[in-house]
Design a protein around this motif. Structure first.
Motif, short mmCIF file in Angstrom:
data_model
loop_
_atom_site.label_atom_id
_atom_site.label_comp_id
_atom_site.label_asym_id
_atom_site.label_seq_id
_atom_site.Cartn_x
_atom_site.Cartn_y
_atom_site.Cartn_z
N TYR A 23 0.84 -1.20 0.00
CA TYR A 23 0.00 0.00 0.00
C TYR A 23 0.87 1.24 0.00
O TYR A 23 2.00 1.22 0.47
CB TYR A 23 -0.96 0.01 1.18
N ASN A 27 -4.86 4.93 3.69
CA ASN A 27 -6.20 4.87 3.12
C ASN A 27 -6.38 3.73 2.13
O ASN A 27 -7.48 3.48 1.67
CB ASN A 27 -6.55 6.19 2.44
N THR A 28 -5.30 3.04 1.78
CA THR A 28 -5.40 1.94 0.83
C THR A 28 -5.02 0.59 1.45
O THR A 28 -4.85 -0.39 0.73
CB THR A 28 -4.52 2.21 -0.41
N GLN A 30 -5.21 -2.93 2.83
CA GLN A 30 -6.06 -4.11 2.79
C GLN A 30 -5.20 -5.26 3.31
O GLN A 30 -4.09 -5.47 2.84
CB GLN A 30 -6.53 -4.41 1.37
N ASN A 86 -9.89 -3.26 5.79
CA ASN A 86 -10.01 -2.73 4.44
C ASN A 86 -10.24 -1.23 4.55
O ASN A 86 -11.37 -0.77 4.61
CB ASN A 86 -11.15 -3.40 3.69
N TYR A 87 -9.15 -0.48 4.61
CA TYR A 87 -9.24 0.97 4.82
C TYR A 87 -9.71 1.71 3.58
O TYR A 87 -9.97 2.90 3.64
CB TYR A 87 -7.90 1.52 5.28
N THR A 88 -9.86 1.02 2.43
CA THR A 88 -10.44 1.68 1.27
C THR A 88 -11.92 1.99 1.53
O THR A 88 -12.51 2.82 0.85
CB THR A 88 -10.32 0.82 0.00
#
Length: 99
Positions: A23, A27-28, A30, A86-88
């Motif tokens: 990542y 924010n992305t 996973q 899963n920060y997306t």
């Protein structure tokens, strides 16, 4: 191996691991995270089987073992929780799975 040969630790009986996909920023993120309880494998049959399976997958380990495989501590892990961050979907978002 005897149980008293193992050094007690503050987190005895607990194990955790996290596997992250690459990542660029938070924010992305996973990933997959697991929590488990652990117990030493003390019976000769179970210890031997685990050792054989490990050497089958990683044969290069044979060069690192001195004094016999019985000197290696092997632990059985029993999963208790699986977390799928899963920060997306928002910072801190995670799906929890009880095992």
């Amino acid at each position: 191996m005897r149980l008293d040969d193992l050094r007690p630790t503050e987190n005895a009986g607990k194990a955790s691991a996290t596997f992250d996909a690459p990542y660029k920023n938070w924010n992305t993120i996973q990933s997959l995270s697991i929590a488990a309880t652990s117990a030493p494998v003390l019976d000769a049959k179970g210890h031997g089987r685990a050792g054989r399976l490990t050497l089958k997958k990683f044969p290069q380990l044979a060069g690192f073992v001195s004094g016999g495989a019985e000197r290696i501590a092997i632990f059985r892990l029993t999963l208790s929780v699986i977390s799928i961050p899963n920060y997306t979907m928002g910072f801190g978002h995670a799906e929890l799975v009880a095992v």
